[in-house]
Write an enzyme that holds these catalytic residues in place. Sequence first.
Site, mmCIF file in Angstrom:
data_model
loop_
_atom_site.group_PDB
_atom_site.id
_atom_site.type_symbol
_atom_site.label_atom_id
_atom_site.label_comp_id
_atom_site.label_asym_id
_atom_site.label_seq_id
_atom_site.Cartn_x
_atom_site.Cartn_y
_atom_site.Cartn_z
ATOM 1 N N HIS A 1 1.770 4.445 5.047
ATOM 2 C CA HIS A 1 3.016 4.935 5.626
ATOM 3 C C HIS A 1 2.649 5.972 6.686
ATOM 4 C CE1 HIS A 1 6.826 7.214 5.797
ATOM 5 N NE2 HIS A 1 7.420 6.195 5.204
ATOM 6 N N ASP B 1 -1.144 8.802 -2.371
ATOM 7 C CA ASP B 1 0.289 8.810 -2.078
ATOM 8 C C ASP B 1 0.977 7.936 -3.118
ATOM 9 O OD1 ASP B 1 2.852 8.304 -1.195
ATOM 10 O OD2 ASP B 1 2.288 7.670 0.820
ATOM 11 N N GLN C 1 5.609 5.291 -3.886
ATOM 12 C CA GLN C 1 6.111 3.984 -4.307
ATOM 13 C C GLN C 1 5.610 3.579 -5.686
ATOM 14 O OE1 GLN C 1 8.389 2.327 -2.688
ATOM 15 N NE2 GLN C 1 8.413 3.633 -0.885
ATOM 16 N N LYS D 1 12.735 8.940 -4.787
ATOM 17 C CA LYS D 1 12.247 7.584 -5.053
ATOM 18 C C LYS D 1 12.260 7.267 -6.552
ATOM 19 C CE LYS D 1 10.406 7.072 -0.736
ATOM 20 N NZ LYS D 1 10.857 6.111 0.288
ATOM 21 N N CYS E 1 8.264 2.425 8.676
ATOM 22 C CA CYS E 1 7.332 3.552 8.900
ATOM 23 C C CYS E 1 5.893 3.149 8.597
ATOM 24 C CB CYS E 1 7.730 4.770 8.079
ATOM 25 S SG CYS E 1 9.287 5.511 8.602
#
Length: 407
Positions: free
Chosen positions: A123, A200, A203, A226, A364
């Site tokens: 991202h 990261d 997600q 999220k 993104c």
Amino acid sequence: MSINNQLIRQDFPILLDKIYNKPLVYFDNAATTQKPMCVIDRIVHGYTHGNANIHRGVHFLSQKATEEHENARTTVQHFIHAARSSEIIFTRGTTESINLVAFSFGETFCQPGDEIIISAMEHHANIVPWQMLKDRKGIVLKVIPMLPDGTLDMPAFSKLLNNKTKLVAVTHVSNVLGTINPIQEIIQLAHNSNVPVLIDGAQAVPHIAIDVQQLDVDFYVFSAHKVYGPTGIGVLYGKEEWLNKMQPYQGGGEMIAKVTFEKTTYNELPFKFEAGTPDYIGSTALATALEYIQQIGLNAIATYENDLLQYATAKLLQVPGLKIYGEASHKSSVISFLVQGIHHYDMGTLLDKLGIAVRTGHHCAQPIMDYYGIEGTVRASFAFYNTKEEVDKLIEGVNRVVSMFKI
């Protein structure tokens, strides 16, 4: 433990809404998840019965708000199995968490010519902060290549590691492809070269149980919105040994121990990295969201969502001219696709008129689009409150759009 989907859906009032006089089918969960009523109630309760600035007040409301904020930190600690609550830094979200590490780690440890490794499926939030570090400090940015099926080229990654590598920063789950990366292997390979790793997890956290100690990860970041919590708050987990060595990202109140006009000494962890009044309402709402999904069970969520993913994938592949981007065998509940001859924006706009919310564009992650030679995709992303009946509506909608373009 199984998912009682119909009971769960009653917890999310927005799912009863209608769009263009049609029942809402919400498949944009990778962008943000909807909020259960318990989270909404917690926010309302915080502002109506517990609102006071924290940490410095001697009065009852301030002390109560402080206790609840710090209890929320402990909830996050236990949710990701961190060793200490002081290793949990509250930020505004994944993006700020990565920026914090890029600045603080970069200023503390990086010199011109040092290398940072990211991957081809990141991202923008895990690309741009490192490019800014490159401009600021003269570091070199290296990229793990991607293979056509949407997986990382792991042999190539091994070759990128060297004595100039200062940090590896990689996504756990691709927000476009759904690929679940082999982060345990990535962390082990990096640690074999004495290189720390940032993951990261934006997600991943809504779909996968996370144990940062078992992973032995150095930094792990995610956003509340999220994972069924509020917007504007997120988490940076960092090993105490790294956080203690890193200089602060921002200066101001709360992150100080003593200030004179000649010198400032910084506060202990975690407050050293939390300048200003924190989002103490958001932190408690995040804790409520994490407790909510723990009650359902992440293993049950993962099983249910994978079943939904497999069902939707099989159905979509029956649509003439449809191509799915991201064919890894190990995927999360995201499907990005295009139908030949139909622009992703047109598909998304027409599906919206049918009450179906999907994402369109580059998500993104423009380097992924460049890799495949496309401008963007349609992305359907699922949560545990979605149903196979909703997937059927998506398939019906896609086929309807396809038939319109054939006329």
